[in-house]
Design an enzyme around this catalytic site. Structure first.
Site, PDB file in Angstrom:
ATOM      1  N   ASN A 281      38.458 -27.212  15.823  1.00 16.61           N
ATOM      2  CA  ASN A 281      38.983 -25.957  15.279  1.00 16.61           C
ATOM      3  C   ASN A 281      39.195 -25.017  16.459  1.00 16.61           C
ATOM      4  O   ASN A 281      38.293 -24.862  17.277  1.00 16.61           O
ATOM      5  CB  ASN A 281      37.962 -25.356  14.306  1.00 16.61           C
ATOM      6  CG  ASN A 281      38.333 -23.949  13.875  1.00 16.61           C
ATOM      7  OD1 ASN A 281      39.507 -23.588  13.829  1.00 16.61           O
ATOM      8  ND2 ASN A 281      37.331 -23.147  13.555  1.00 16.61           N
ATOM      9  N   GLY A 282      40.368 -24.401  16.555  1.00 16.73           N
ATOM     10  CA  GLY A 282      40.633 -23.478  17.659  1.00 16.73           C
ATOM     11  C   GLY A 282      41.806 -23.958  18.489  1.00 16.73           C
ATOM     12  O   GLY A 282      42.633 -24.749  18.021  1.00 16.73           O
TER      13      GLY A 282
ATOM     14  N   LYS B  95      50.126  -8.410  -0.797  1.00 15.34           N
ATOM     15  CA  LYS B  95      49.615  -9.399  -1.763  1.00 15.34           C
ATOM     16  C   LYS B  95      50.779 -10.160  -2.392  1.00 15.34           C
ATOM     17  O   LYS B  95      50.716 -11.363  -2.568  1.00 15.34           O
ATOM     18  CB  LYS B  95      48.794  -8.731  -2.879  1.00 15.34           C
ATOM     19  CG  LYS B  95      47.442  -8.209  -2.500  1.00 15.34           C
ATOM     20  CD  LYS B  95      46.345  -9.256  -2.427  1.00 15.34           C
ATOM     21  CE  LYS B  95      46.114  -9.713  -1.023  1.00 15.34           C
ATOM     22  NZ  LYS B  95      45.310  -8.921  -0.162  1.00 15.34           N
TER      23      LYS B  95
ATOM     24  N   TRP C 262      44.677 -26.433   9.762  1.00 16.52           N
ATOM     25  CA  TRP C 262      45.727 -25.418   9.739  1.00 16.52           C
ATOM     26  C   TRP C 262      46.434 -25.572  11.076  1.00 16.52           C
ATOM     27  O   TRP C 262      45.870 -25.300  12.128  1.00 16.52           O
ATOM     28  CB  TRP C 262      45.132 -24.019   9.594  1.00 16.52           C
ATOM     29  CG  TRP C 262      46.161 -22.951   9.376  1.00 16.52           C
ATOM     30  CD1 TRP C 262      46.727 -22.595   8.187  1.00 16.52           C
ATOM     31  CD2 TRP C 262      46.727 -22.096  10.366  1.00 16.52           C
ATOM     32  NE1 TRP C 262      47.612 -21.573   8.389  1.00 16.52           N
ATOM     33  CE2 TRP C 262      47.640 -21.248   9.708  1.00 16.52           C
ATOM     34  CE3 TRP C 262      46.572 -21.975  11.748  1.00 16.52           C
ATOM     35  CZ2 TRP C 262      48.385 -20.278  10.379  1.00 16.52           C
ATOM     36  CZ3 TRP C 262      47.313 -21.023  12.419  1.00 16.52           C
ATOM     37  CH2 TRP C 262      48.207 -20.179  11.731  1.00 16.52           C
TER      38      TRP C 262
ATOM     39  N   CYS D 135      40.799 -24.007  11.045  1.00 24.00           N
ATOM     40  CA  CYS D 135      40.565 -25.330  10.462  1.00 24.00           C
ATOM     41  C   CYS D 135      39.136 -25.363   9.936  1.00 24.00           C
ATOM     42  O   CYS D 135      38.311 -24.547  10.338  1.00 24.00           O
ATOM     43  CB  CYS D 135      40.732 -26.418  11.510  1.00 24.00           C
ATOM     44  SG  CYS D 135      42.362 -26.414  12.276  1.00 24.00           S
TER      45      CYS D 135
ATOM     46  N   GLU E  95      49.277  -2.607   0.762  1.00 25.77           N
ATOM     47  CA  GLU E  95      48.439  -3.738   0.355  1.00 25.77           C
ATOM     48  C   GLU E  95      49.041  -4.453  -0.870  1.00 25.77           C
ATOM     49  O   GLU E  95      49.049  -5.685  -0.941  1.00 25.77           O
ATOM     50  CB  GLU E  95      47.020  -3.230   0.069  1.00 25.77           C
ATOM     51  CG  GLU E  95      46.035  -4.243  -0.460  1.00 25.77           C
ATOM     52  CD  GLU E  95      45.779  -5.437   0.463  1.00 25.77           C
ATOM     53  OE1 GLU E  95      46.251  -5.454   1.602  1.00 25.77           O
ATOM     54  OE2 GLU E  95      45.142  -6.391  -0.015  1.00 25.77           O
TER      55      GLU E  95
ATOM     56  N   HIS F 224      64.676   8.571   3.924  1.00 26.80           N
ATOM     57  CA  HIS F 224      65.058   8.337   5.320  1.00 26.80           C
ATOM     58  C   HIS F 224      65.538   6.906   5.541  1.00 26.80           C
ATOM     59  O   HIS F 224      65.608   6.451   6.680  1.00 26.80           O
ATOM     60  CB  HIS F 224      63.874   8.649   6.248  1.00 26.80           C
ATOM     61  CG  HIS F 224      63.399  10.060   6.135  1.00 26.80           C
ATOM     62  ND1 HIS F 224      64.157  11.132   6.570  1.00 26.80           N
ATOM     63  CD2 HIS F 224      62.272  10.589   5.588  1.00 26.80           C
ATOM     64  CE1 HIS F 224      63.496  12.262   6.319  1.00 26.80           C
ATOM     65  NE2 HIS F 224      62.354  11.949   5.715  1.00 26.80           N
TER      66      HIS F 224
ATOM     67  N   ARG G  70      40.250 -22.928   4.618  1.00 21.98           N
ATOM     68  CA  ARG G  70      40.472 -22.685   6.044  1.00 21.98           C
ATOM     69  C   ARG G  70      41.754 -23.334   6.551  1.00 21.98           C
ATOM     70  O   ARG G  70      42.164 -23.101   7.696  1.00 21.98           O
ATOM     71  CB  ARG G  70      39.291 -23.208   6.854  1.00 21.98           C
ATOM     72  CG  ARG G  70      37.979 -22.548   6.501  1.00 21.98           C
ATOM     73  CD  ARG G  70      36.869 -23.098   7.340  1.00 21.98           C
ATOM     74  NE  ARG G  70      37.021 -22.741   8.728  1.00 21.98           N
ATOM     75  CZ  ARG G  70      36.584 -21.617   9.272  1.00 21.98           C
ATOM     76  NH1 ARG G  70      35.956 -20.745   8.526  1.00 21.98           N
ATOM     77  NH2 ARG G  70      36.776 -21.366  10.536  1.00 21.98           N
TER      78      ARG G  70
ATOM     79  N   GLU H  57      52.472 -12.551   0.123  1.00 18.67           N
ATOM     80  CA  GLU H  57      51.574 -13.636   0.492  1.00 18.67           C
ATOM     81  C   GLU H  57      51.446 -14.677  -0.620  1.00 18.67           C
ATOM     82  O   GLU H  57      51.410 -15.879  -0.356  1.00 18.67           O
ATOM     83  CB  GLU H  57      50.220 -12.970   0.781  1.00 18.67           C
ATOM     84  CG  GLU H  57      49.069 -13.851   1.031  1.00 18.67           C
ATOM     85  CD  GLU H  57      47.806 -13.043   1.404  1.00 18.67           C
ATOM     86  OE1 GLU H  57      47.587 -11.944   0.851  1.00 18.67           O
ATOM     87  OE2 GLU H  57      47.051 -13.527   2.237  1.00 18.67           O
TER      88      GLU H  57
HETATM   89  O1  M6R Z   1      39.125 -12.152   8.252  1.00 16.08           O
HETATM   90  P1  M6R Z   1      39.936 -10.906   8.478  1.00 16.08           P
HETATM   91  O2  M6R Z   1      39.555  -9.790   7.567  1.00 16.08           O
HETATM   92  O3  M6R Z   1      39.894 -10.473   9.916  1.00 16.08           O
HETATM   93  O4  M6R Z   1      41.421 -11.316   8.160  1.00 16.08           O
HETATM   94  C1  M6R Z   1      42.478 -10.448   8.442  1.00 16.08           C
HETATM   95  C2  M6R Z   1      43.750 -10.910   7.768  1.00 16.08           C
HETATM   96  O5  M6R Z   1      44.130 -12.171   8.257  1.00 16.08           O
HETATM   97  C3  M6R Z   1      43.607 -10.994   6.241  1.00 16.08           C
HETATM   98  O6  M6R Z   1      43.209  -9.772   5.716  1.00 16.08           O
HETATM   99  C4  M6R Z   1      44.930 -11.419   5.588  1.00 16.08           C
HETATM  100  O7  M6R Z   1      45.882 -10.424   5.782  1.00 16.08           O
HETATM  101  C5  M6R Z   1      44.676 -11.683   4.111  1.00 16.08           C
HETATM  102  N1  M6R Z   1      44.943 -13.064   3.789  1.00 16.08           N
HETATM  103  C6  M6R Z   1      45.494 -10.869   3.203  1.00 16.08           C
HETATM  104  O8  M6R Z   1      45.218 -11.130   1.857  1.00 16.08           O
END
Ligand code: M6R
Length: 617
Positions: free
Chosen positions: A101-102, A490, A75, A2, A486, A509, A27, A493
Site C-alpha cells: 500500500n502506498g 456528495k 486502488w 489499498c 458539500e 457574477h 480502501r 461522488e
Molecule cells: O480521510 P480524510 O478526511 O483526510 O479524507 C479527505 C477526503 O479524501 C474525503 O473527505 C473525500 O472527499 C470524501 N470521500 C468525500 O465524501
C-alpha cells in the site's frame, strides 16, 4: 488507499484473508488477491481485477491447506487495474510474494537495476520490485532470515509504503514494514494478524498493536517482534479496540452509507462527550503549553474534500469566538505556495483517516516551518495525529462508505470544540460563555435526530424524481455556503452527476448563465431570524433562478413561511443556532445524493475511481 491483511496461525489462511479483505474493500476495489503458503513449500497465489467477488469466483472451493498468507485489495496508482497488476506480486522464482500500500517513489531506478541484472518484471506496478529485491537479499544470505532481507530492502525504498512479505521457504512467518502508511498488528490466541485497519481482524481479536514509523514486524503464530529498519528493538503501542464488528456491519441497510447517515446523532454526542472538564474544554492530546497556544496569532485550516468543507465552517466559529484570522486551504495547495508560517501560527489539520497524503505533507511542511499543528482525526493513532502537537479525535466510529457523512458532521462539531478551546485560552470567552456554547453544541445531536425522522423519506422520494436530471446546482450563503459545496461533492461522488456549489451572491457574477428550464437548484436558506439580511438576499436569488425556469429545492428552517412560495420542494429542518445549521442542513443533502445514486443503479458505498483514504499525493 489499498487494503492489506496478513495472517499466521492455525486457521485456514484463505478464509481469514478473504473475510479480512471484505472489511477493507472500502480502501480500494480495483483488484484483489491472496497468497497462501501451502505448507509443502509452495505459494498459492490468486488474483483478479475488479471487486473482491471476482477474486472469490476464481479461488479454489476447498481452502488450501496453508495457515500463513496475505491478501490485498487495490486502488490503482502504477498500472491499470488488471489481473497482471493485481497484488500479491512475486519474484521470478515464485517463492517470495509481496502486497503493498502506498507508492515507492524510486521504483524506476530500482526497476532499471533489476532489469540490468536480467530480471523480467511481470507487472506495471512499483510494488513488484520489492518482491525481487527481497528474494535477492534473502537468497544472498538465507541464514540471516527473511526479516533481515526485508530490512535491507525497505531501507532503500523512498516514498510511503506498507509492505507485507511471505516466503515459501519460511511457511511459519510473515514480515511487514511501514513508512507513512497504516499498519496494525492483531494479537490472537496462537494466531497473529497484520492489516491496514483493525476492521480486517476484529472478528478474531480486539487486541492490537500500533506500529510506528519506519518499523518492521515479524509475525509468527506465537507473537510479533518489532524492530526499526536497522534491527534495533522498537517501541510500539498496544491498544484495545472498543468497537465491535456490529459497528462495521450495515445494520439492516442496503448500504453502509445509509447506516452511517443515521448514526450521526450518536457520533456528534460521542465526539463532544468528556471534553468539558471542570468548566474547561480539553482536547484528547496536547503537547503544547497554554502559553504556546496563547502566542498563536493566526490559524490555517488544511484538509481535503469533505474535511475541507468542515474546515470552512471552522473559520466562522474560530474568527467569531476568538477574533483571530483564519485561512482555510485545500491541503494539496498549501505547502506548494510557501505560506507564511512561524511559531505563532496554528495549523489545524482535519482528516477522518489521518493518513491522507496531501494533508500529512501539509502537516510536515507546517512543522518544518515551526508552526504548531492540531489534528482533528477519526482514526486513533493514525499518522497525522502522531505528527501533530495536539489532537482532538472525532468519535464517529468506523465509516465504511467512501462518501464521508458522519465523519463530516463530527469534524464540524470538533472544529467548534477547537474554537471554544482557543477562545478560553485567548480569554475571548469567559468560562460561563464557553459552557453555554458547549451546551448548545450538545443540542446538535437531538436536532440531527429530528431531521433524520422528518426528512429521510420525503428527500428520498424527491431524489428518485430528480435522478434523471443532467445536473444540479447548490446555493448557500455564510455557513450555508460550505453546506452547498458539500451537497454538490456528495452528488458528484456518488451519482456521477454534474453538480456545483456556489456562494449564492456569486450567482449573478457568472453561474446564473447555467440556469435553464427545469434545472434543479438546491438552496440552503439561512434562518429568517438569526440572519435576516442574508435571508432576504437569498430570497431574491431564488426569485432570479425561478424566473429562469429552475426547479427550486429549498432547505429552510421550520416555520419559515416566507420561503414557501418560492420552493417547488421544501425541506424543513429544525431551527438551531447559526453554527449548528450546517449540521442539520447537510443531512438531507447526504440522503439526496445517496438516493439519486441508488436510483441510477450505482454502488452507494463504493463510487467508481474513489477510495476511502487517499494515501498518494
Ligand atoms: O480521510 P480524510 O478526511 O483526510 O479524507 C479527505 C477526503 O479524501 C474525503 O473527505 C473525500 O472527499 C470524501 N470521500 C468525500 O465524501
Amino acid at each position: 488507499m489499498c487494503g492489506i491483511v496478513g495472517y499466521v496461525g492455525w486457521r485456514g489462511a484463505q478464509e481469514v484473508l478473504v473475510n479480512g479483505l471484505r472489511r477493507l474493500e472500502y480502501r480500494g476495489y480495483d483488484s484483489a488477491g491472496v497468497a497462501v503458503v501451502d505448507g509443502t513449500g509452495g505459494l498459492e497465489v490468486h488474483r483478479a481485477a475488479g471487486p473482491l467477488d471476482n477474486l472469490v469466483a476464481v479461488l479454489p472451493e476447498e481452502d488450501v491447506s496453508g495457515t500463513t498468507g496475505m491478501g490485498h485489495t487495490r486502488w490503482a496508482t502504477h498500472g491499470p487495474p488488471t489481473d497482471r497488476n493485481a497484488h500479491p506480486h512475486r519474484d521470478v522464482t515464485g517463492k517470495v510474494a509481496v502486497v503493498h500500500n502506498g507508492i515507492i517513489e524510486n521504483f524506476a531506478a530500482l526497476r532499471a537495476e533489476l532489469e540490468a541484472e536480467g530480471v523480467e518484471l511481470a507487472s506495471d506496478t512499483d510494488s513488484e520490485v520489492a518482491a525481487h529485491l527481497v528474494a535477492r537479499a534473502f537468497g544472498a544470505d538465507p541464514d540471516a532470515g527473511l526479516t533481515a532481507a526485508v530490512r535491507a530492502v525497505v531501507a532503500r525504498l523512498e516514498g510511503a509504503f506498507t509492505l507485507v512479505f511471505t516466503h515459501a521457504d519460511r511457511p511459519d512467518e510473515i514480515v511487514a514494514a511501514r513508512r507513512s502508511s497504516p499498519l496494525v498488528v492483531g494479537v490472537g490466541q496462537g494466531e497473529m494478524f497484520v492489516a491496514s485497519d483493525v476492521a480486517a481482524f476484529i472478528d478474531h481479536t480486539r487486541d492490537a498493536v500500533e506500529l510506528g514509523q519506519d518499523q518492521v514486524v515479524t509475525l509468527t503464530a506465537d507473537g510479533a517482534v518489532v524492530t526499526d529498519f536497522h534491527g534495533e528493538t522498537a517501541r510500539t503501542r498496544p491498544f484495545h479496540v472498543d468497537w465491535d464488528i456490529a459497528a462495521a456491519e450495515k445494520g439492516g441497510h442496503d448500504f453502509f452509507m445509509l447506516k452511517e447517515i443515521e448514526e450521526q446523532p450518536a457520533s456528534l454526542a460521542d465526539t463532544l462527550r468528556g471534553h468539558l472538564v471542570d468548566g474547561r474544554v480539553v482536547l484528547d492530546e496536547q503537547r503544547l503549553s497554554d502559553q504556546e497556544l496563547r502566542d498563536i496569532d493566526k490559524v490555517f485550516v488544511v484538509a481535503c474534500g469533505t474535511a475541507y468543507h468542515a474546515g470552512l465552517l471552522a473559520k466562522y466559529a474560530i474568527e467569531h469566538w476568538c477574533r483571530i484570522p483564519v485561512e482555510v486551504e485545500v491541503a494539496s495547495e498549501f505547502r506548494y505556495r510557501d505560506p507564511v508560517l512561524d511559531r505563532s501560527t496554528l495549523v489545524v489539520a482535519i482528516s477522518q483517516s489521518g493518513e491522507t497524503a496531501d494533508t500529512l505533507e501539509a502537516v510536515r511542511h507546517a512543522r518544518e516551518q515551526k508552526a504548531r499543528v492540531l489534528a482533528i482525526c477519526n482514526t486513533n493513532g493514525a499518522q497525522i495525529p502522531r505528527e501533530s502537537d495536539a489532537v482532538l479525535y472525532t468519535h464517529a466510529g468506523p465509516e465504511v462508505g467512501v462518501a464521508a457523512t458522519k465523519t463530516f458532521t463530527a469534524q464540524v462539531i470538533a472544529c467548534y470544540l477547537v474554537g471554544l478551546a482557543l477562545a478560553q485560552t485567548f480569554g475571548t470567552k469567559y468560562a460561563d460563555e464557553v459552557a453555554r456554547e458547549y451546551a448548545e453544541l450538545e443540542s446538535s445531536a437531538d436536532a440531527v435526530a429530528r431531521v433524520l425522522e422528518a426528512v429521510v423519506e420525503p428527500t428520498r422520494a424527491l431524489a428518485r424524481d430528480l435522478a434523471p436530471s443532467k445536473a444540479v446546482l447548490f446555493l448557500g450563503r455564510h455557513v450555508g455556503f460550505p453546506v452547498a459545496l458539500e451537497g454538490a461533492l456528495k452528488l458528484k461522488e456518488l451519482a456521477y452527476m454534474h453538480a456545483e456549489g456556489f456562494a449564492a451572491g456569486e450567482l449573478k457574477h457568472g453561474p446564473i448563465a447555467l440556469i435553464e428550464q427545469d434545472l434543479p437548484v438546491v438552496v440552503v436558506m439561512p434562518s429568517p431570524k438569526g440572519r435576516a439580511i442574508l435571508h432576504q438576499k437569498l430570497l431574491s436569488n431564488i426569485r432570479e433562478i425561478q424566473a429562469r425556469g429552475a426547479r427550486t429545492i429549498v432547505v429552510a428552517e421550520e416555520g419559515d413561511e416566507t420561503v414557501r412560495p418560492f420552493a417547488e420542494h421544501l425541506i424543513e429542518v429544525p431551527a438551531v443556532s447559526t453554527l449548528l445549521q450546517p449540521l442539520v442542513a447537510s443531512i438531507p443533502l447526504q440522503v439526496f445524493a445517496a438516493e439519486v445514486a441508488r436510483a441510477r443503479g450505482y454502488d452507494v458505498d463504493k463510487p467508481r475511481n474513489l477510495a476511502k483514504s487517499v494515501t498518494v499525493e
